[in-house]
Design a protein around this motif. Sequence first.
Motif, short mmCIF file in Angstrom:
data_model
loop_
_atom_site.label_atom_id
_atom_site.label_comp_id
_atom_site.label_asym_id
_atom_site.label_seq_id
_atom_site.Cartn_x
_atom_site.Cartn_y
_atom_site.Cartn_z
N ALA A 71 42.68 -31.61 20.22
CA ALA A 71 42.92 -32.60 18.95
C ALA A 71 42.70 -31.95 17.33
O ALA A 71 41.48 -31.29 17.06
CB ALA A 71 41.99 -33.44 19.13
N LEU A 72 43.39 -32.59 16.77
CA LEU A 72 43.63 -31.44 15.19
C LEU A 72 43.20 -32.96 14.39
O LEU A 72 43.16 -34.01 14.51
CB LEU A 72 44.82 -31.45 14.87
N SER A 73 42.58 -32.13 13.22
CA SER A 73 42.07 -32.74 12.02
C SER A 73 42.58 -32.41 10.88
O SER A 73 43.48 -30.85 11.31
CB SER A 73 40.87 -32.06 11.03
N VAL A 74 43.63 -32.34 9.60
CA VAL A 74 45.09 -32.17 8.55
C VAL A 74 44.04 -32.58 7.59
O VAL A 74 43.98 -33.39 7.09
CB VAL A 74 46.04 -32.47 9.25
N GLN A 75 43.66 -31.65 6.96
CA GLN A 75 43.19 -31.30 5.52
C GLN A 75 44.63 -30.99 4.50
O GLN A 75 44.87 -30.26 4.71
CB GLN A 75 41.64 -30.93 4.85
N ILE A 76 44.76 -32.25 3.53
CA ILE A 76 45.35 -31.67 2.31
C ILE A 76 44.59 -31.42 1.54
O ILE A 76 44.01 -33.02 0.92
CB ILE A 76 46.30 -32.98 2.57
N ARG A 77 44.71 -30.67 0.62
CA ARG A 77 44.43 -30.54 -0.33
C ARG A 77 44.81 -30.89 -1.92
O ARG A 77 46.54 -29.97 -2.23
CB ARG A 77 43.41 -29.71 -1.26
N ALA A 78 45.09 -31.43 -2.79
CA ALA A 78 46.40 -31.41 -3.63
C ALA A 78 45.74 -31.79 -5.36
O ALA A 78 44.85 -32.31 -5.76
CB ALA A 78 47.46 -32.31 -3.28
N ARG A 79 46.95 -31.10 -5.97
CA ARG A 79 46.63 -30.85 -7.69
C ARG A 79 47.05 -32.43 -8.55
O ARG A 79 48.17 -31.27 -8.76
CB ARG A 79 46.09 -29.44 -8.31
N SER A 80 47.71 -33.25 -8.60
CA SER A 80 48.42 -33.88 -9.12
C SER A 80 48.09 -33.64 -10.72
O SER A 80 47.15 -33.37 -11.37
CB SER A 80 47.44 -35.23 -8.89
N LYS A 81 49.45 -34.15 -11.24
CA LYS A 81 49.32 -34.71 -13.05
C LYS A 81 49.19 -35.67 -13.40
O LYS A 81 48.41 -35.73 -14.51
CB LYS A 81 51.15 -34.42 -13.47
N SER A 82 49.40 -36.52 -12.46
CA SER A 82 48.25 -37.66 -12.77
C SER A 82 46.84 -37.90 -12.85
O SER A 82 45.51 -37.08 -11.75
CB SER A 82 48.90 -39.09 -11.98
N ALA A 83 45.90 -38.54 -13.35
CA ALA A 83 44.75 -38.81 -13.65
C ALA A 83 43.99 -39.63 -12.30
O ALA A 83 43.37 -40.16 -12.58
CB ALA A 83 43.97 -39.03 -14.62
N LEU A 84 45.10 -40.37 -12.00
CA LEU A 84 44.43 -41.24 -11.17
C LEU A 84 44.71 -40.74 -9.18
O LEU A 84 43.71 -40.94 -7.88
CB LEU A 84 45.53 -42.38 -10.80
N GLY A 85 45.39 -39.59 -8.87
CA GLY A 85 45.25 -39.30 -7.79
C GLY A 85 46.89 -38.87 -7.00
O GLY A 85 47.85 -38.86 -8.06
N PHE A 86 46.00 -39.00 -5.42
CA PHE A 86 48.06 -38.73 -5.24
C PHE A 86 48.29 -39.25 -3.48
O PHE A 86 47.05 -39.60 -2.94
CB PHE A 86 48.44 -37.54 -4.85
N GLY A 87 49.87 -40.02 -2.75
CA GLY A 87 49.87 -40.04 -2.27
C GLY A 87 50.61 -38.93 -1.20
O GLY A 87 50.74 -38.26 -1.92
N PHE A 88 50.71 -39.00 0.16
CA PHE A 88 51.04 -37.80 1.15
C PHE A 88 51.97 -38.88 2.59
O PHE A 88 50.74 -40.20 2.46
CB PHE A 88 49.50 -37.41 1.29
N ARG A 89 52.61 -37.92 3.05
CA ARG A 89 52.82 -38.56 4.02
C ARG A 89 52.59 -37.50 5.21
O ARG A 89 53.16 -36.80 4.92
CB ARG A 89 53.85 -39.58 4.31
N LEU A 90 52.78 -37.56 6.51
CA LEU A 90 53.29 -36.88 7.88
C LEU A 90 53.78 -37.38 8.86
O LEU A 90 53.84 -38.55 9.39
CB LEU A 90 51.48 -35.94 8.25
N ARG A 91 55.05 -36.54 8.62
CA ARG A 91 55.75 -37.37 9.36
C ARG A 91 56.56 -35.59 10.34
O ARG A 91 56.77 -35.07 9.98
CB ARG A 91 57.45 -37.47 8.70
N THR A 92 57.18 -35.93 12.19
CA THR A 92 57.46 -35.06 12.70
C THR A 92 59.22 -35.61 12.45
O THR A 92 59.00 -37.10 12.02
CB THR A 92 57.48 -36.11 13.99
N GLU A 93 60.00 -35.27 13.20
CA GLU A 93 61.90 -36.05 13.13
C GLU A 93 61.55 -37.06 14.04
O GLU A 93 62.81 -37.58 14.15
CB GLU A 93 62.17 -34.67 13.84
N ALA A 94 60.48 -37.80 14.40
CA ALA A 94 60.81 -38.92 14.86
C ALA A 94 60.43 -39.88 15.28
O ALA A 94 60.69 -41.30 14.78
CB ALA A 94 60.25 -38.69 17.01
N GLU A 95 58.41 -39.95 14.17
CA GLU A 95 58.22 -40.72 13.97
C GLU A 95 56.67 -40.28 12.92
O GLU A 95 56.69 -39.15 13.16
CB GLU A 95 57.18 -41.71 14.60
N PRO A 96 56.32 -41.38 11.95
CA PRO A 96 55.16 -40.51 11.45
C PRO A 96 54.07 -40.71 12.00
O PRO A 96 53.94 -41.39 13.15
CB PRO A 96 55.32 -42.02 10.07
#
Length: 247
Positions: A71-96
């Motif tokens: 069983a996995l955990s997935v950590q996403i780190r991003a530096r957005s140009k916006s001061a508010l934050g970011f959205g993200f998605r993880l999708r296989t080719e079949a389903e999100p």
Amino acid sequence: MTASHTLDGEAVDWLHAGERLSVRFGLNLDDADARVRNQGAQVRMFANASLPQVAPDRLFPNVVAATRRAALSVQIRARSKSALGFGFRLRTEAEPVVERLYAVGRPDADGFRSVTVRRFQHEASLIVVDLMRARLGRTHNLAALQQLWVCDIVAWDVHQFLDPVTARVYTEDNPRFPRTRREAPSDVLRGTLRAAGGDAPRVNAGVIWADDDAEQTFERVQVQREDDPDEKPIGSLRVHFFVVDSD
């Protein structure tokens, strides 16, 4: 039984999409069902990997090699140009796995925000890696399973959102957290490619699967303005999954 194949690549701490998006896969040690199935499990990440015995000319830029049914955990780190934050998605080719979630907490000193996902967004199930050939015996549909071999991860900037708890609307001119002086990214966030220690792992193709129960809950925000993730992403990367031979 299908023979496993040697995976050659550079072991890494993070998988990167440019300088603004980094992703790390690890073992889920937070959910009770995950802790049971992860006893003795392992997860390793590789950049620029290949299977020299069967596909010497094919390069896999981002690889996650895990013990079967980990069983996995997935950590996403991003530096957005916006001061508010970011959205993200993880999708296989079949389903999100994740269709749309948001990281709008306080950034660190380098301007990065971080979020960890341990479950599918629309069902409270663990994110599990299993052998493709094991699932093939149940479905007899190789084409469908190959769609679960890969996962695309994309992040994008958020420009306005409503916090339903406080009923406040946050914008670029009225951020939730004031901007701080942006520092250069740290070595940890940039990551360093490292030669894989010991023998190269022997692997087979894996698939992303939903299994058992996850306890994670998500903070809810109402995003009112954001970039199009397909046209203006912070970054995107594709990951292939393999199962480590435990024999």
